[in-house]
Write an enzyme that holds these catalytic residues in place. Structure first.
Site, PDB file in Angstrom:
ATOM      1  N   ASP A   1      -9.965  -8.043 -17.940  1.00 34.08           N
ATOM      2  CA  ASP A   1      -9.996  -9.093 -18.967  1.00 34.08           C
ATOM      3  C   ASP A   1      -8.609  -9.263 -19.579  1.00 34.08           C
ATOM      4  O   ASP A   1      -8.111  -8.384 -20.271  1.00 34.08           O
ATOM      5  CB  ASP A   1     -11.017  -8.731 -20.043  1.00 34.08           C
ATOM      6  CG  ASP A   1     -11.225  -9.847 -21.059  1.00 34.08           C
ATOM      7  OD1 ASP A   1     -10.471 -10.839 -21.026  1.00 34.08           O
ATOM      8  OD2 ASP A   1     -12.141  -9.716 -21.891  1.00 34.08           O
TER       9      ASP A   1
ATOM     10  N   HIS B   1       0.815  -1.220   0.000  1.00 31.80           N
ATOM     11  CA  HIS B   1       0.000   0.000   0.000  1.00 31.80           C
ATOM     12  C   HIS B   1       0.851   1.274   0.000  1.00 31.80           C
ATOM     13  O   HIS B   1       0.359   2.364  -0.284  1.00 31.80           O
ATOM     14  CB  HIS B   1      -0.941   0.006   1.206  1.00 31.80           C
ATOM     15  CG  HIS B   1      -2.338   0.415   0.873  1.00 31.80           C
ATOM     16  ND1 HIS B   1      -2.644   1.511   0.095  1.00 31.80           N
ATOM     17  CD2 HIS B   1      -3.526  -0.139   1.210  1.00 31.80           C
ATOM     18  CE1 HIS B   1      -3.960   1.624  -0.013  1.00 31.80           C
ATOM     19  NE2 HIS B   1      -4.512   0.634   0.646  1.00 31.80           N
TER      20      HIS B   1
END
Length: 308
Positions: free
Chosen positions: A230, A9
């Site tokens: 995708d 992070h």
């Protein structure tokens, strides 16, 4: 195919992670294509001022060790945790919004966040005078005019706070909780970015810590577009964290853009109570006419078993 990623992070936030994954997917499908969004690395755009100018109070953080008599986070982490998952479809979200009396226009996040916070607090035996907090991520890219493609930590934590008695007093009315979430968002994003600059300066103090003593923390992954990722083999059938934690996540439901899944781990001692409070109450009439009745009214049990 299962794709698992682990990203620090300190490098980027959820939006930055999503940007990276979409760029990776784009180049996997079309290696010679140009990236739709060019990554912007410059961290200077959110650097603290010198000298610091802390002009506002920031209740989500503390400069000293907690003086609260109850340390909710430590209490929960001292017990075996059970992963829970609750799916809210459009019908359940609408029922939550109807619980705002008097009527209050609100977003899906505001309604579900207020409901989850209230249910979480109501599942623990707490003193009614105790102040509890809800910390949730707020995207500041637009507010702070960050360059397109900025993938660092472009968020801050909004903080709603309430006495326990005011939050859980009426489980048929969500108005109080929703209003607090909205006010926390407005406070953070108003003042032409000065509140956020003040928070950045405040956090530069190494003694400042996020106040987790009596706080629930919610991170929203449901609007990151990860359900559309995708790599050339189609969109995901599921996305979510590898493990569950006491920090609450809102994740998307694959194939249903209008639904949101709430993931959070709670101690064994409060699981049944938490499940009960998270159930969305509805009138007999709306229940009777709802299609796919078993899935929509009890879907959180099914989802929980699948995830575990």
């Amino acid at each position: 195919m299962i794709l698992c990623t682990a990203i620090n992070h300190c490098l980027c936030d959820g939006i930055g992670t999503s940007q990276f994954l979409h760029a990776w997917a784009q180049l996997t499908k079309n290696p010679n294509t140009k990236l739709t969004i060019i990554p912007f690395h410059g961290r200077h755009v959110l650097k603290p001022r010198d000298p610091p100018q802390v002009r506002f109070s920031h209740p989500g953080y503390t400069e000293t060790k907690s003086t609260q008599q109850v340390e909710l986070l430590k209490l929960m982490q001292s017990q075996p945790l059970v992963a829970t998952s609750f799916t809210f479809g459009p019908h359940q979200v609408l029922q939550l919004k109807k619980q705002c009396i008097p009527s209050l226009k609100c977003t899906t996040f505001e309604a579900v966040a207020a409901h989850t916070w209230r249910s979480w607090v109501g599942s623990v035996n707490l003193n009614s005078d105790l102040t509890v907090k809800l910390l949730f991520s707020i995207n500041i890219r637009k507010c702070m005019n960050l360059p397109q493609g900025y993938y660092g930590n472009g968020f801050v934590l909004g903080c709603a706070q309430s006495k326990v008695r005011d939050l859980v007093n009426d489980y048929n009315n969500l108005h109080h909780g929703v209003k607090l979430v909205q006010q926390a968002k407005a406070t953070t994003l108003d003042n032409d970015g000065e509140y956020i600059r003040s928070m950045i300066d405040f956090m530069e103090d190494k003694n400042v810590r996020t106040d987790l003593s009596t706080s629930m923390v919610i991170s929203q992954w449901s609007k990151l577009g990860l359900e559309d990722l995708d790599f050339g083999e189609g969109k995901p059938l599921h996305m979510g964290p590898l493990t569950s934690d006491v920090y609450c996540l809102f994740v998307p439901v694959a194939g249903d853009a209008n639904s949101v899944r709430v993931l959070v781990s709670v101690p064994e001692s409060m699981v049944e109570s938490f499940r009960h409070h998270m159930m969305v109450k509805e009138s007999w009439e709306s229940h009777h006419h709802e299609k796919n009745e078993d899935v929509n009214t009890n879907g959180y049990h099914v989802q929980e078993k699948l995830l575990i």
